[in-house]
Design an enzyme around this catalytic site. Structure first.
Site, PDB file in Angstrom:
ATOM      1  N   LYS A 150      19.166  14.722 -16.929  1.00 20.00           N
ATOM      2  CA  LYS A 150      18.028  13.521 -16.564  1.00 20.00           C
ATOM      3  C   LYS A 150      16.841  15.039 -16.239  1.00 20.00           C
ATOM      4  O   LYS A 150      16.734  15.941 -16.271  1.00 20.00           O
ATOM      5  CB  LYS A 150      18.396  13.710 -14.693  1.00 20.00           C
ATOM      6  CG  LYS A 150      17.362  12.958 -14.339  1.00 20.00           C
ATOM      7  CD  LYS A 150      16.696  13.522 -12.682  1.00 20.00           C
ATOM      8  CE  LYS A 150      16.238  14.510 -12.609  1.00 20.00           C
ATOM      9  NZ  LYS A 150      15.076  13.969 -12.684  1.00 20.00           N
TER      10      LYS A 150
ATOM     11  N   GLU B 249      21.037  27.779 -13.430  1.00 16.41           N
ATOM     12  CA  GLU B 249      19.975  29.020 -13.632  1.00 16.41           C
ATOM     13  C   GLU B 249      18.440  28.383 -12.838  1.00 16.41           C
ATOM     14  O   GLU B 249      17.664  27.708 -12.918  1.00 16.41           O
ATOM     15  CB  GLU B 249      19.274  28.291 -15.416  1.00 16.41           C
ATOM     16  CG  GLU B 249      19.816  28.942 -16.391  1.00 16.41           C
ATOM     17  CD  GLU B 249      20.551  30.125 -16.821  1.00 16.41           C
ATOM     18  OE1 GLU B 249      19.618  30.822 -15.920  1.00 16.41           O
ATOM     19  OE2 GLU B 249      21.692  30.461 -17.263  1.00 16.41           O
TER      20      GLU B 249
ATOM     21  N   CYS C  34      10.369  31.215 -15.457  1.00 16.77           N
ATOM     22  CA  CYS C  34      10.945  31.207 -14.220  1.00 16.77           C
ATOM     23  C   CYS C  34      10.940  32.620 -13.944  1.00 16.77           C
ATOM     24  O   CYS C  34      10.840  33.635 -13.310  1.00 16.77           O
ATOM     25  CB  CYS C  34      12.253  30.593 -14.660  1.00 16.77           C
ATOM     26  SG  CYS C  34      13.064  30.579 -16.190  1.00 16.77           S
TER      27      CYS C  34
ATOM     28  N   GLU D 145       8.710  32.929  -4.242  1.00 13.80           N
ATOM     29  CA  GLU D 145       8.408  32.557  -6.026  1.00 13.80           C
ATOM     30  C   GLU D 145       6.902  31.310  -6.221  1.00 13.80           C
ATOM     31  O   GLU D 145       7.263  30.371  -5.246  1.00 13.80           O
ATOM     32  CB  GLU D 145       9.963  31.168  -6.630  1.00 13.80           C
ATOM     33  CG  GLU D 145       9.184  30.910  -8.089  1.00 13.80           C
ATOM     34  CD  GLU D 145      10.094  30.534  -8.607  1.00 13.80           C
ATOM     35  OE1 GLU D 145      10.842  29.402  -7.843  1.00 13.80           O
ATOM     36  OE2 GLU D 145      10.632  30.729 -10.098  1.00 13.80           O
TER      37      GLU D 145
HETATM   38  P1  NAP Z   1      13.566  21.447  -8.952  1.00 13.41           P
HETATM   39  O1  NAP Z   1      12.485  21.110  -8.038  1.00 13.41           O
HETATM   40  O2  NAP Z   1      14.961  22.206  -8.033  1.00 13.41           O
HETATM   41  O3  NAP Z   1      13.813  19.971 -10.454  1.00 13.41           O
HETATM   42  C1  NAP Z   1      14.890  21.018 -10.812  1.00 13.41           C
HETATM   43  C2  NAP Z   1      14.995  19.154 -11.285  1.00 13.41           C
HETATM   44  O4  NAP Z   1      16.413  19.028 -10.699  1.00 13.41           O
HETATM   45  C3  NAP Z   1      13.877  17.940 -11.626  1.00 13.41           C
HETATM   46  O5  NAP Z   1      14.446  17.467 -12.768  1.00 13.41           O
HETATM   47  C4  NAP Z   1      14.649  17.149 -10.321  1.00 13.41           C
HETATM   48  O6  NAP Z   1      14.019  16.414 -10.570  1.00 13.41           O
HETATM   49  C5  NAP Z   1      15.464  18.035 -10.230  1.00 13.41           C
HETATM   50  N1  NAP Z   1      16.655  17.870  -8.864  1.00 13.41           N
HETATM   51  C6  NAP Z   1      15.262  17.614  -7.917  1.00 13.41           C
HETATM   52  N2  NAP Z   1      16.533  17.046  -6.074  1.00 13.41           N
HETATM   53  C7  NAP Z   1      17.624  17.250  -7.139  1.00 13.41           C
HETATM   54  C8  NAP Z   1      19.170  17.210  -6.240  1.00 13.41           C
HETATM   55  N3  NAP Z   1      19.325  17.045  -5.289  1.00 13.41           N
HETATM   56  N4  NAP Z   1      20.300  16.964  -7.276  1.00 13.41           N
HETATM   57  C9  NAP Z   1      20.456  16.862  -8.504  1.00 13.41           C
HETATM   58  N5  NAP Z   1      18.288  17.032  -9.274  1.00 13.41           N
HETATM   59  C10 NAP Z   1      17.372  17.100  -8.920  1.00 13.41           C
HETATM   60  O7  NAP Z   1      12.225  22.929  -9.620  1.00 13.41           O
HETATM   61  P2  NAP Z   1      10.942  22.214 -10.469  1.00 13.41           P
HETATM   62  O8  NAP Z   1      10.438  22.662  -9.408  1.00 13.41           O
HETATM   63  O9  NAP Z   1      10.910  20.880 -11.331  1.00 13.41           O
HETATM   64  O10 NAP Z   1      11.273  23.505 -11.595  1.00 13.41           O
HETATM   65  C11 NAP Z   1      10.706  24.822 -11.528  1.00 13.41           C
HETATM   66  C12 NAP Z   1      12.141  25.542 -10.841  1.00 13.41           C
HETATM   67  O11 NAP Z   1      12.584  25.529 -12.295  1.00 13.41           O
HETATM   68  C13 NAP Z   1      11.553  27.317 -10.733  1.00 13.41           C
HETATM   69  O12 NAP Z   1      11.931  27.706  -9.653  1.00 13.41           O
HETATM   70  C14 NAP Z   1      12.254  28.012 -12.038  1.00 13.41           C
HETATM   71  O13 NAP Z   1      12.427  29.134 -11.475  1.00 13.41           O
HETATM   72  C15 NAP Z   1      12.696  27.515 -12.184  1.00 13.41           C
HETATM   73  N6  NAP Z   1      13.413  27.605 -13.850  1.00 13.41           N
HETATM   74  C16 NAP Z   1      14.472  28.220 -13.729  1.00 13.41           C
HETATM   75  C17 NAP Z   1      14.991  28.466 -14.730  1.00 13.41           C
HETATM   76  C18 NAP Z   1      15.562  29.751 -15.146  1.00 13.41           C
HETATM   77  O14 NAP Z   1      16.518  29.385 -16.219  1.00 13.41           O
HETATM   78  N7  NAP Z   1      16.377  29.746 -14.454  1.00 13.41           N
HETATM   79  C19 NAP Z   1      14.446  27.602 -15.908  1.00 13.41           C
HETATM   80  C20 NAP Z   1      13.023  26.951 -15.963  1.00 13.41           C
HETATM   81  C21 NAP Z   1      12.515  27.025 -14.706  1.00 13.41           C
HETATM   82  P3  NAP Z   1      12.171  15.782  -9.974  1.00 13.41           P
HETATM   83  O15 NAP Z   1      11.720  16.885 -11.029  1.00 13.41           O
HETATM   84  O16 NAP Z   1      12.073  14.325 -10.617  1.00 13.41           O
HETATM   85  O17 NAP Z   1      12.603  16.005  -8.493  1.00 13.41           O
END
Ligand code: NAP
Ligand code: MG
Length: 493
Positions: free
Chosen positions: A198, A272, A306, A403
């Site tokens: 997804k 991650e 990230c 963050e």
């Molecule tokens: P997010 O809100 O956690 O969303 C990540 C993914 O999870 C999206 O596809 C989101 O869908 C989905 N999601 C949301 N709620 C969920 C739930 N309850 N159960 C399962 N899936 C769910 O993060 P983001 O705002 O997209 O991305 C930014 C974050 O990613 C930052 O904190 C960043 O540090 C982290 N990141 C970490 C890495 C690493 O390798 N450590 C790499 C890249 C990014 P929707 O978007 O459709 O809501």
């Protein structure tokens, strides 16, 4: 009196842009569709839910394409298709044949890199020079890397019996849509698993074009299935009882929910999550290179990284010089059209994300840090943010601890290496960091004491598919990339 440092910097660079560039927009036509279905069992299909949503171009705020919204029944179809493929064609295929598919996909990604980069920048807002020169080459490199492992698993884990886990449920974020897809799909397939993935709601388009490559490559149906939609679709994938492995990249907040949902099941899990990386600059550092590394680490890709170096620690004796050079360099950054080849900082991925960044700018000022921004023009339409420094930040400030995920850098100073290390470690996160010094021994001393999964020395944000990536503490568990990433997709018992 003019110092040697100042003589080396031209007044034009010190007080503004050295040149005005003519616009250089990317004009290559791309096969953007008006609407996209779910990719299930090798075909694009309408969702049973009957619902769709719009993907927005964050540089204009205008609609780009209509995307299918998966419901629980669609997720179930996807998992069943993946299971059939796992028990059928993909599961029975000799490993060397699996590898050939991955090599073919990698080559096709290279052939279509330009159009994929443009789609990535249109839908996500990142500058074309980032998607073209960083994301797409790494996407292809990941498929090449794991293609090579497919028939060598016995050598990767000598004396063990590596077996695929089964069906992997994968959920990825919006900051590197294709790259995160590659990090997840390539090792899963190399090990003989099948996938239900997804993407993030705001960036579904590029992975659906990757699906077209899977079709053209003749990848057996059901090996990769893509379910688009919001967070609840991700939750449905994670919670589906016939998923064997969950791989998630995203925020720590959602990561904790996923860990709770998976607890007590047989599902193997990798997370991650977020980060709050420190760049530590010592007085003996190559200052100009350090400034370039700091800029690259937090401002390129709008700080939507990230492992972004969002905290800067400068040794007190060189703090004035580093900050002045940083401000000079920031004056030259170009904020604007992601499809313009000169753009350094593109669009913030979505309106809510822009609002989150603007909220933190307010918080930082209220907390007493000193906000500094360059005078660069910023487009009126779309979602844009000026690169921002917070000077005189302190350890207790929220802008230092939390963050922000935007082009915002909190600057602090330190006197001794011990103080720099202690300050850098004072965060719930532990994903990455950077150390800048002339002394090799200091690099080893400092990096061995920083609790972070990835540390760069005299460089920043360098990636290679052969090297593992992942975090400590609230930045996650498990590793992606290289041999470590392969291990997360096999059972060795
Ligand atoms: P997010 O809100 O956690 O969303 C990540 C993914 O999870 C999206 O596809 C989101 O869908 C989905 N999601 C949301 N709620 C969920 C739930 N309850 N159960 C399962 N899936 C769910 O993060 P983001 O705002 O997209 O991305 C930014 C974050 O990613 C930052 O904190 C960043 O540090 C982290 N990141 C970490 C890495 C690493 O390798 N450590 C790499 C890249 C990014 P929707 O978007 O459709 O809501
Ligand atoms: Mg979008």
């Amino acid at each position: 009196m003019t110092t040697d440092d100042e003589k080396q910097t031209t007044p034009a660079l010190r007080f503004g842009k050295a040149w005005d560039y003519a616009p250089a927009p990317e004009t290559t036509p791309v096969p953007l569709r008006k609407s996209y279905g779910l990719f299930l069992d090798g075909e694009f299909v309408a969702p049973r839910s009957g619902k769709t949503f719009w993907s927005i171009n964050p540089a204009t705020g205008k609609r780009l394409a209509r995307i299918a919204q998966a419901g629980e029944a669609d997720v179930d179809r996807a998992v069943k298709a993946a299971r059939r493929a796992r028990d059928g064609a993909w599961g029975k295929m000799p490993a060397a044949e699996r590898g050939k598919y991955l090599f073919r996909i990698a080559r096709m990604i290279q052939e279509k890199a330009r159009e994929l980069a443009i789609l990535e920048s249109m839908d996500g807002g990142k500058p074309i020079k980032e998607s073209r020169d960083v994301d797409l080459p790494l996407v292809a490199a990941h498929f090449f890397h794991y293609a090579g492992w497919a028939d060598k698993l016995d050598y990767a884990f000598p004396g063990r019996k590596p077996r695929p886990l089964g069906v992997a449920g994968q959920v990825i974020p919006w900051n590197f849509p294709l790259l995160m897809a590659a990090w997840k799909i390539a090792p899963a397939l190399a090990c003989g698993n099948t996938v239900v993935i997804k993407p993030a709601e705001t960036t579904s388009i590029s992975i659906l074009h990757l699906a077209r490559i899977f079709q053209e490559a003749g990848l057996p149906e059901g090996v990769v299935n893509i379910v688009t939609g919001a967070g609840e679709v991700g939750a449905a994938v994670v919670e589906h009882p016939d998923i064997d492995k969950v791989a998630f990249t995203g925020s720590t907040e959602v990561g904790k929910k996923i860990a709770a949902a998976v607890a007590g099941t047989r599902k193997k899990l990798t997370l991650e999550l977020g980060g709050k990386a420190a760049n530590i600059v010592f007085e003996d550092a190559p200052i100009d290179q350090a400034v370039e590394g700091i800029i690259n680490g937090i401002f390129f890709n709008q700080g939507h990284v990230c492992c972004a170096g969002s905290r800067l620690f400068v040794q007190e004796s060189v703090a004035d010089t580093v900050i002045r050079k940083l401000q000079d360099r920031m004056q030259t950054l170009i904020v604007g059209d992601p499809l313009d080849k000169n753009t350094d900082i593109g669009a913030i991925n979505s309106k809510p994300q822009l609002e989150k960044i603007e909220y933190y700018l307010k918080v930082g000022k209220e907390e007493g840090a000193e906000l500094w921004q360059p005078s660069c023009p910023v487009p009126d339409n779309g979602f844009f943010c000026r690169p921002t420094l917070f000077l005189n930040a302190t350890q207790s400030h929220r802008i230092v601890q939390e963050e922000i995920f935007g082009p915002v850098l909190a600057v602090q100073t330190f006197r001794t290496p011990e103080e720099g290390i202690a300050k850098a470690n004072n965060t719930p996160y532990g994903l990455s960091g950077g150390v800048w010094t002339d002394k090799g021994s200091k690099i080893f001393k400092v990096t061995s004491k920083i609790r972070a999964g990835v540390l760069w020395a005299n460089t920043y944000n360098k990636f290679d598919p052969g090297s593992p990536f992942g975090g400590y503490k609230e930045s996650g568990m498990g590793r992606e990339g290289g041999l470590h990433g392969l291990k997360e997709y096999v059972s060795l018992n």
